[in-house]
Design a protein around this motif. Structure first.
Motif, PDB file in Angstrom:
ATOM      1  N   SER A 120       0.830  -1.206   0.000  1.00 20.48           N
ATOM      2  CA  SER A 120       0.000   0.000   0.000  1.00 20.48           C
ATOM      3  C   SER A 120       0.864   1.255   0.000  1.00 20.48           C
ATOM      4  O   SER A 120       0.541   2.240  -0.664  1.00 20.48           O
ATOM      5  N   LEU A 121       1.956   1.214   0.739  1.00 27.79           N
ATOM      6  CA  LEU A 121       2.859   2.363   0.775  1.00 27.79           C
ATOM      7  C   LEU A 121       3.547   2.543  -0.573  1.00 27.79           C
ATOM      8  O   LEU A 121       3.764   3.670  -1.029  1.00 27.79           O
ATOM      9  N   VAL A 122       3.878   1.453  -1.231  1.00 26.09           N
ATOM     10  CA  VAL A 122       4.470   1.537  -2.567  1.00 26.09           C
ATOM     11  C   VAL A 122       3.490   2.211  -3.533  1.00 26.09           C
ATOM     12  O   VAL A 122       3.878   3.070  -4.336  1.00 26.09           O
ATOM     13  N   SER A 123       2.225   1.840  -3.464  1.00 26.45           N
ATOM     14  CA  SER A 123       1.215   2.442  -4.339  1.00 26.45           C
ATOM     15  C   SER A 123       1.080   3.938  -4.081  1.00 26.45           C
ATOM     16  O   SER A 123       0.965   4.737  -5.024  1.00 26.45           O
ATOM     17  N   ALA A 124       1.078   4.331  -2.807  1.00 24.93           N
ATOM     18  CA  ALA A 124       0.991   5.756  -2.478  1.00 24.93           C
ATOM     19  C   ALA A 124       2.217   6.501  -2.986  1.00 24.93           C
ATOM     20  O   ALA A 124       2.117   7.635  -3.490  1.00 24.93           O
ATOM     21  N   LEU A 125       3.396   5.888  -2.873  1.00 29.03           N
ATOM     22  CA  LEU A 125       4.632   6.509  -3.354  1.00 29.03           C
ATOM     23  C   LEU A 125       4.589   6.719  -4.861  1.00 29.03           C
ATOM     24  O   LEU A 125       4.987   7.774  -5.374  1.00 29.03           O
ATOM     25  N   LYS A 126       4.082   5.734  -5.600  1.00 31.19           N
ATOM     26  CA  LYS A 126       3.976   5.864  -7.056  1.00 31.19           C
ATOM     27  C   LYS A 126       3.062   7.022  -7.438  1.00 31.19           C
ATOM     28  O   LYS A 126       3.390   7.809  -8.347  1.00 31.19           O
ATOM     29  N   LYS A 127       1.930   7.137  -6.756  1.00 36.04           N
ATOM     30  CA  LYS A 127       0.995   8.220  -7.089  1.00 36.04           C
ATOM     31  C   LYS A 127       1.617   9.578  -6.790  1.00 36.04           C
ATOM     32  O   LYS A 127       1.480  10.528  -7.566  1.00 36.04           O
ATOM     33  N   TRP A 128       2.309   9.691  -5.677  1.00 42.64           N
ATOM     34  CA  TRP A 128       2.971  10.964  -5.338  1.00 42.64           C
ATOM     35  C   TRP A 128       4.059  11.295  -6.358  1.00 42.64           C
ATOM     36  O   TRP A 128       4.175  12.446  -6.796  1.00 42.64           O
ATOM     37  N   GLN A 129       4.845  10.314  -6.758  1.00 43.18           N
ATOM     38  CA  GLN A 129       5.888  10.544  -7.761  1.00 43.18           C
ATOM     39  C   GLN A 129       5.282  11.040  -9.069  1.00 43.18           C
ATOM     40  O   GLN A 129       5.824  11.946  -9.722  1.00 43.18           O
ATOM     41  N   GLN A 130       4.168  10.464  -9.442  1.00 44.81           N
ATOM     42  CA  GLN A 130       3.498  10.890 -10.679  1.00 44.81           C
ATOM     43  C   GLN A 130       3.033  12.339 -10.563  1.00 44.81           C
ATOM     44  O   GLN A 130       3.189  13.128 -11.495  1.00 44.81           O
ATOM     45  N   ASP A 131       2.466  12.704  -9.423  1.00 46.51           N
ATOM     46  CA  ASP A 131       2.004  14.081  -9.213  1.00 46.51           C
ATOM     47  C   ASP A 131       3.162  15.068  -9.189  1.00 46.51           C
ATOM     48  O   ASP A 131       2.979  16.256  -9.498  1.00 46.51           O
ATOM     49  N   MET A 132       4.359  14.605  -8.837  1.00 45.67           N
ATOM     50  CA  MET A 132       5.542  15.467  -8.803  1.00 45.67           C
ATOM     51  C   MET A 132       6.284  15.486 -10.130  1.00 45.67           C
ATOM     52  O   MET A 132       7.362  16.071 -10.244  1.00 45.67           O
ATOM     53  N   ALA A 133       5.691  14.854 -11.156  1.00 43.86           N
ATOM     54  CA  ALA A 133       6.318  14.757 -12.485  1.00 43.86           C
ATOM     55  C   ALA A 133       7.625  13.982 -12.422  1.00 43.86           C
ATOM     56  O   ALA A 133       8.577  14.254 -13.163  1.00 43.86           O
ATOM     57  N   LEU A 134       7.676  13.005 -11.511  1.00 44.70           N
ATOM     58  CA  LEU A 134       8.813  12.095 -11.405  1.00 44.70           C
ATOM     59  C   LEU A 134       8.410  10.735 -11.960  1.00 44.70           C
ATOM     60  O   LEU A 134       7.221  10.417 -12.071  1.00 44.70           O
ATOM     61  N   GLN A 135       9.383   9.949 -12.293  1.00 46.52           N
ATOM     62  CA  GLN A 135       9.091   8.616 -12.786  1.00 46.52           C
ATOM     63  C   GLN A 135       8.474   7.783 -11.668  1.00 46.52           C
ATOM     64  O   GLN A 135       9.096   7.594 -10.611  1.00 46.52           O
ATOM     65  N   PRO A 136       7.237   7.267 -11.865  1.00 45.64           N
ATOM     66  CA  PRO A 136       6.539   6.533 -10.790  1.00 45.64           C
ATOM     67  C   PRO A 136       7.044   5.107 -10.644  1.00 45.64           C
ATOM     68  O   PRO A 136       6.372   4.143 -11.012  1.00 45.64           O
ATOM     69  N   THR A 137       8.189   4.972 -10.029  1.00 46.61           N
ATOM     70  CA  THR A 137       8.804   3.658  -9.869  1.00 46.61           C
ATOM     71  C   THR A 137       8.347   2.944  -8.612  1.00 46.61           C
ATOM     72  O   THR A 137       8.490   1.724  -8.498  1.00 46.61           O
TER      73      THR A 137
END
Length: 375
Positions: A174-191
């Motif tokens: 679940s934390l990985v999923s939240a991290l991916k969404k935040w990375q996407q919102d920051m215009a970072l690669q959602p790894t």
């Protein structure tokens, strides 16, 4: 009843009163009026003496305050240095006066933003494997949750019988999923992975006070200096006296021309020596920095770095009877008394000493009563 001791370390500071030596009363003569003899002609007797005069004061009812006033420095507090982590090249730097915000970029590396999270553990390793446990994971979880992302159930590691506390949160799916969404919102690669240097961890909001690095420098160098985001007052207090001060205590800040309220926000952990105040021991007086925050930022908005005074209150006795310390008499049989102008002694019990006054209580004492004060 024996006189209570003046609090140690507070003598001679602020509104505190130094210890007083009282003279034992062996006998007290009443104040009389000398008779004036007259000649038969009605002229005054040239050998007659004038009545002796005494200085008196009234018993008053008031709040008695024990405090110390210490000089401090208004500013943004001590400067702390920030060193970058990870690899890459600095491509954008903040300007002086920039204030950080949770989740917002402070600088850029290889043209990618490096956001700020708040916490007490830096990202010292790459987070990429589900099931990893640690306080760095807790920082990630808390910040993503504070930014509004669904981090799911907070998993914690199982403790062995010998462990005294949990080592931190678990890096869950679940934390990985939240991290991916935040990375996407920051215009970072959602790894869904977090590498060392991707995010900067600070203890809280800060203000950039100086920029040391230049664009083109490697990130793993000293980048900038930072201070508190709001003006604070740093007060070096004698280490022996700082035990009477607690975070959250109200204080009075004495600015040029006016006094304003403030609050103790932090007390330093380390002691510093003040060589300007010699001590009987090692030649210096240990000091502990106490941080005071003005209650209203607007009160100090127009002041830059300035010397101010801060009054710390250690004790308040409200609505008590008081007399000047010079009115106290130590009785030969023990205890204390005050003397009326006619010579009558009234036994008293003493309380707090402060501001040149002493708290008293006893039978027949009332506000407005006149007592003799030593000259």
């Amino acid at each position: 009843m024996a006189e209570p001791a003046v609090p140690r370390g507070w003598r001679g500071l602020g509104r505190c009163v130094p210890a007083v030596v009282l003279v034992t009363v062996v006998a007290v003569g009443a104040v009389g009026t000398a008779a004036v003899a007259r000649h038969s002609s009605g002229a005054p007797d040239p050998h007659a003496t004038a009545a002796p005069s005494v200085r008196t004061a009234k018993v008053t009812r008031r709040d008695l305050i024990n405090s110390q006033t210490v000089q401090g420095q208004l500013g943004f507090g001590p400067v702390k240095e920030l060193k970058g982590a990870g690899t890459g090249t600095l491509t954008k730097l903040p300007s002086n006066g920039t204030t950080t915000g949770r989740g917002k970029a402070l600088y850029r590396v290889d043209d990618k933003p490096v956001p700020v999270f708040y916490g007490d553990t830096p990202f010292f390793r790459d987070l990429k494997k589900v099931g990893v446990v640690g306080n760095d994971v807790t920082v990630l979880r808390n910040n993503l949750a504070a930014l509004g992302y669904d981090v799911g159930y907070e998993g914690t590691a199982q403790r062995s019988p010998n462990q005294t506390r949990a080592p931190g949160s678990t890096f869950t799916a679940s934390l990985v999923s939240a991290l991916k969404k935040w990375q996407q919102d920051m215009a970072l690669q959602p790894t869904g992975e977090l590498k060392v240097g991707d995010v900067l961890v600070l203890p809280g909001p800060v203000r950039v006070s100086s920029v040391k690095a230049r664009v083109g420098d490697p990130v793993a160098e000293d980048i900038l200096g930072y201070v508190a985001p709001k003006k604070v007052i740093t007060v070096p207090v004698d280490a022996q006296q700082v035990s009477a001060i607690k975070p959250g205590d109200p204080v009075t800040v004495m600015l040029p021309g006016r006094d304003v309220p403030g609050t103790v926000s932090a007390i330093g952990d380390t002691e510093q020596n003040d060589s300007s105040q010699p001590d009987a021991g090692d030649g210096s007086t240990p000091k502990t920095d106490v941080t005071v925050l003005p209650k209203r930022a607007s009160d100090v908005a127009n002041l830059d770095d300035a010397d101010v005074q801060v009054e710390f209150v250690s004790e308040i006795h409200k609505n008590v009877l008081t007399v000047p310390i010079g009115a106290l008499l130590a009785l030969s049989g023990g205890g204390f008394a005050v003397q009326r102008p006619g010579g009558e002694l009234v036994r008293v019990q003493t309380g707090m000493f402060a501001t040149g006054l002493v708290e008293i209580s006893g039978k027949g004492l009332t506000a407005g009563l006149d007592v003799v004060v030593a000259t």
